[in-house]
Design a protein around this motif. Structure first.
Motif, short mmCIF file in Angstrom:
data_model
loop_
_atom_site.label_atom_id
_atom_site.label_comp_id
_atom_site.label_asym_id
_atom_site.label_seq_id
_atom_site.Cartn_x
_atom_site.Cartn_y
_atom_site.Cartn_z
N GLU A 290 0.83 -1.20 0.00
CA GLU A 290 0.00 0.00 0.00
C GLU A 290 0.87 1.26 0.00
O GLU A 290 0.56 2.25 -0.66
N TYR A 291 1.99 1.21 0.75
CA TYR A 291 2.90 2.36 0.77
C TYR A 291 3.48 2.61 -0.61
O TYR A 291 3.53 3.76 -1.09
N GLN A 292 3.94 1.54 -1.28
CA GLN A 292 4.51 1.70 -2.62
C GLN A 292 3.48 2.27 -3.58
O GLN A 292 3.79 3.14 -4.41
N GLN A 293 2.23 1.78 -3.48
CA GLN A 293 1.18 2.28 -4.37
C GLN A 293 0.89 3.76 -4.11
O GLN A 293 0.65 4.52 -5.05
N ARG A 294 0.94 4.15 -2.82
CA ARG A 294 0.67 5.55 -2.48
C ARG A 294 1.73 6.46 -3.08
O ARG A 294 1.41 7.52 -3.65
N VAL A 295 2.98 6.07 -2.96
CA VAL A 295 4.07 6.89 -3.51
C VAL A 295 4.00 6.93 -5.04
O VAL A 295 4.11 7.99 -5.65
N ASN A 296 3.79 5.77 -5.65
CA ASN A 296 3.76 5.69 -7.11
C ASN A 296 2.58 6.46 -7.71
O ASN A 296 2.62 6.84 -8.89
N SER A 297 1.51 6.67 -6.91
CA SER A 297 0.34 7.37 -7.44
C SER A 297 0.58 8.86 -7.62
O SER A 297 -0.19 9.54 -8.29
N LEU A 298 1.65 9.39 -7.03
CA LEU A 298 1.94 10.82 -7.11
C LEU A 298 2.69 11.14 -8.40
O LEU A 298 3.48 10.35 -8.89
N ALA A 299 2.43 12.32 -8.92
CA ALA A 299 3.14 12.78 -10.11
C ALA A 299 4.57 13.14 -9.74
O ALA A 299 4.85 13.59 -8.63
N THR A 300 5.49 12.92 -10.68
CA THR A 300 6.88 13.32 -10.45
C THR A 300 6.97 14.83 -10.43
O THR A 300 6.40 15.50 -11.29
N ARG A 301 7.66 15.36 -9.44
CA ARG A 301 7.80 16.82 -9.35
C ARG A 301 8.86 17.28 -10.34
O ARG A 301 9.99 16.77 -10.33
N PRO A 302 8.53 18.23 -11.22
CA PRO A 302 9.49 18.66 -12.26
C PRO A 302 10.75 19.26 -11.65
O PRO A 302 10.74 19.83 -10.56
N GLN A 303 11.87 19.13 -12.39
CA GLN A 303 13.14 19.75 -12.02
C GLN A 303 13.37 20.94 -12.94
O GLN A 303 12.97 20.94 -14.10
N PHE A 304 14.05 21.99 -12.42
CA PHE A 304 14.39 23.13 -13.26
C PHE A 304 15.53 22.78 -14.20
O PHE A 304 16.50 22.16 -13.80
N LEU A 305 15.40 23.21 -15.45
CA LEU A 305 16.42 22.92 -16.44
C LEU A 305 17.52 23.97 -16.45
O LEU A 305 18.60 23.73 -16.94
N LYS A 306 17.23 25.18 -15.94
CA LYS A 306 18.21 26.26 -16.00
C LYS A 306 18.42 26.82 -14.60
O LYS A 306 17.55 26.72 -13.75
N PRO A 307 19.58 27.42 -14.35
CA PRO A 307 19.80 28.10 -13.08
C PRO A 307 18.78 29.22 -12.91
O PRO A 307 18.30 29.79 -13.90
N PRO A 308 18.41 29.59 -11.66
CA PRO A 308 17.38 30.58 -11.43
C PRO A 308 17.66 31.93 -12.08
O PRO A 308 16.74 32.63 -12.48
N GLU A 309 18.98 32.30 -12.22
CA GLU A 309 19.26 33.63 -12.74
C GLU A 309 18.83 33.78 -14.19
O GLU A 309 18.64 34.89 -14.67
N GLN A 310 18.61 32.68 -14.91
CA GLN A 310 18.18 32.79 -16.31
C GLN A 310 16.73 33.24 -16.42
O GLN A 310 16.28 33.66 -17.46
N ALA A 311 15.99 33.15 -15.31
CA ALA A 311 14.58 33.55 -15.35
C ALA A 311 14.44 35.04 -15.63
O ALA A 311 13.41 35.49 -16.11
#
Length: 622
Positions: free
Chosen positions: A280-301
């Motif tokens: 049940e724990y594995q299913q709970r974790v797997n049910s969540l969407a992957t949190r996106p990672q930033f592709l560029k350093p913050p200063e490029q914003a």
């Protein structure tokens, strides 16, 4: 109405020992042995003896385990078990209990639990024992859930990628854009925020800990709250919970016996019941969407649309990789580059960043990489850091001999591939039984199933230049000061950190030298924290408790720790203390990489023991 009571008690003769844990109950159900009066033959061992969290483990003649909770609620309160021989016990299942319930169209809708609800219904004359009383009512759920499953094959990506400024024609937020943002804000909040949940799988119970998974953006707040509640806890290093980290979760281990009953009650009310099944724990974790990672350093914003277009990744530069194409376990690379006083020729300070366009094509381990991580030459695998992942193609592995470690020519070749100082090789690996090198070819950042080209490399920064490849905040400097304090650094050392922080607040950026030292101190504290975590885990599994705490007498090292006072001592068999943590004050003596690797090896042994225990089937002798 009669409601089955799911409580199953374990009896010794006519006396009650405790209540069978839910996981153990399910195991007995699977073999159709959960029947009133059925006998058990078990060796009992007390694992936790404190308060309402006290429990024992019962081991069958075949080595299978049953967990029995609430020992201090019944006849054997306060008693410690350490059986050498098997004893006879009996299963007692409870009869159904009469509960107040609500019916809808003649069918049970639910059971009334809360006294205030029952009192209110009695005052209205609607709750009468043994009678059905009709009443008009409006039924509303207190929450709504929508579960949407999307077929990946139906998702289409645009052939032409449009940026925000191209769609709206301006960098400012216009009315159309603002309306879109406001209309989607509520659902986006729920999609992005990660739930909090408690779990206590079999391996957690064996160690006397409970797991708490929270949104990793709330980790600091949660840690402070747990500390205020006097709960003994430790955040699990991210390299040990790679999957949870990808999902945006931070995981804490709470010492079960340290959780006040009222605190546990409040937590279960707020976060829901404790997940006790590993599946049940594995299913709970797997049910969540992957949190996106930033592709560029913050200063490029802050760059202009023209600059963003020039630096952004085009669709042709992105390679889609299915999860099945990634082989083996991720290999940790969140370590600082070891320069030992030499000038760092590249403007980054960690192994993971040195892979990202700065020529790091090799890693060194005290074990066979292929065997440890489950990949082979030619596979695509992942290297992990705190906030990024790098995909790489696995190259050849080879054994590095003591002669090679001592050879200055090989040391320089090794340094060119690793980006460490040549001095780091003999310091880190002299004396190891085995040392292995692994060639690797970095391919790009790995984000959401895509391999994305690395950002364009920067020129090397001089010692007085700022380093733009690592975003630094005032919180990082506070953490640096706290790390230095915990490592027992001198007052002058900590005073210098305060001066650097004041300069930073005044607008000055960190020099490359300051950033290197900060990363090294932070990494050193992580190593100490890791060693402390493993030592406590060893104590929970093999330790013997006395009035002074817990002791483990090993073949090479002895451990003594007191969780309540947060004391830990590790010493050689000859009595020489190599690690001493007393009331928050740390002293280390000859704490070498070999010692740290020894503890990692023992931790791996514990994992194997627990994994074997989990896979055993219940096969109890009558």
């Amino acid at each position: 109405m009669p409601v089955p009571d799911k409580t199953v008690k374990i009896k010794i003769d006519a006396l009650t020992l405790g209540e069978l844990d839910n996981d153990s109950l399910q195991q007995l159900k699977q073999v159709d042995y959960l029947k009133n009066g059925n006998p058990l033959k078990l060796k009992l061992t007390s694992i936790s003896e404190a308060g309402d969290q006290a429990f024992v483990l019962g081991e069958s003649p075949n080595g299978n385990l049953l967990k029995i909770n609430k020992i201090n609620f019944y006849n054997f309160s306060g008693q410690t078990f350490n059986d050498q021989d098997y004893r006879k016990l009996t299963i007692e299942t409870s009869a159904s209990k009469t509960r107040d319930a609500v019916f809808l169209n003649g069918e049970p809708l639910g059971v009334l639990h809360f006294k205030k609800d029952k009192d209110a219904l009695r005052q209205l004359g609607l709750l009468k024992t043994g009678q059905l009383t009709s009443a008009p009512a409006i039924i509303e759920s207190n929450f709504s859930v929508i579960c949407a499953q999307i077929d990946p094959k139906t998702v289409e990506y645009p052939t032409i990628w449009t940026k925000e400024f191209q769609a709206f024609g301006t960098q400012s937020v216009n009315s159309q854009q603002q309306e879109m943002i406001e209309s989607s804000a509520k659902i986006l909040h729920h999609i992005k925020e990660r739930p909090t949940f408690l779990f206590s799988t079999e391996s957690n119970k064996k160690l006397g800990v409970m797991g708490l998974a929270v949104d990793n953006q709330k980790a600091d707040t949660v840690n402070k709250w747990l500390t205020a509640q006097k709960v003994e806890c430790q955040q699990v290093p991210i390299e040990d919970v790679i999957r949870e980290t990808k999902k945006g979760l931070a995981v804490f281990h709470l010492v079960s016996s340290s959780i006040p009953p009222k605190t546990l009650e409040n937590m279960t009310k707020k976060f829901g019941g404790i997940i006790e099944s590993n599946l049940e724990y594995q299913q709970r974790v797997n049910s969540l969407a992957t949190r996106p990672q930033f592709l560029k350093p913050p200063e490029q914003a802050a760059q202009s649309p023209k600059e963003q277009s020039r630096h952004s990744t085009s669709p042709q530069d992105v390679q889609n990789v299915t999860p099945s194409s990634i082989k083996g376990k991720p290999i940790p690379m969140n370590y600082p580059l070891m320069m030992h006083g030499d000038t760092n020729p590249i403007p980054v300070n960690t192994c993971i960043d040195a892979m990202r366009g700065y020529g790091r094509t090799h890693t060194t381990r005290a074990y066979q990489p292929y065997k440890q991580y489950g990949f082979k030459e030619g596979d695509i695998a992942l290297a992990t850091g705190i906030d990024k992942q790098v995909a790489f193609r696995v190259g050849k592995q080879y054994q590095i001999t003591p002669d090679m470690i001592a050879d200055p020519v090989y040391q320089q070749q090794w340094a060119d591939m690793e980006k460490h100082s040549p001095k780091a090789l003999p310091e880190l690996f002299t004396g190891f039984g085995q040392v292995w090198g692994l060639h690797l070819e970095p391919l790009g950042d790995y984000v959401e199933g895509f391999i994305v080209p690395f950002p364009e490399p920067q020129n090397r920064a001089s010692p007085n230049q700022t380093v733009q490849t690592q975003s630094v905040t005032i919180d990082d400097l506070r953490n640096w000061y706290n790390a230095a304090d915990k490592l027992g650094k001198s007052e002058n050392y900590k005073k210098r950190i305060v001066e650097v922080a004041n300069q930073f607040k005044a607008g000055e950026q960190l020099s490359a030298e300051a950033l290197t030292v900060m990363n090294q101190d932070t990494f050193e504290l992580e190593r100490i924290s890791r060693l402390t975590q493993i030592a406590q885990r060893i104590g929970m599994v093999w330790g013997k408790s006395n009035e002074n705490g817990t002791q483990v007498l090993g073949k090479i090292y002895d451990l003594a720790f007191n969780i309540q006072q947060r004391d830990l001592t590790i010493s050689q068999k000859n009595g020489e203390v190599i690690f001493n943590l007393q009331s928050g004050q740390l002293q280390t003596n000859k704490l070498t990489p070999q010692i740290l690797q020894t503890f990692e090896d023992v931790n791996t042994q514990i994992d194997k023991i627990l994994a074997k225990s989990q896979t055993q089937q219940v096969d109890l002798q009558r």
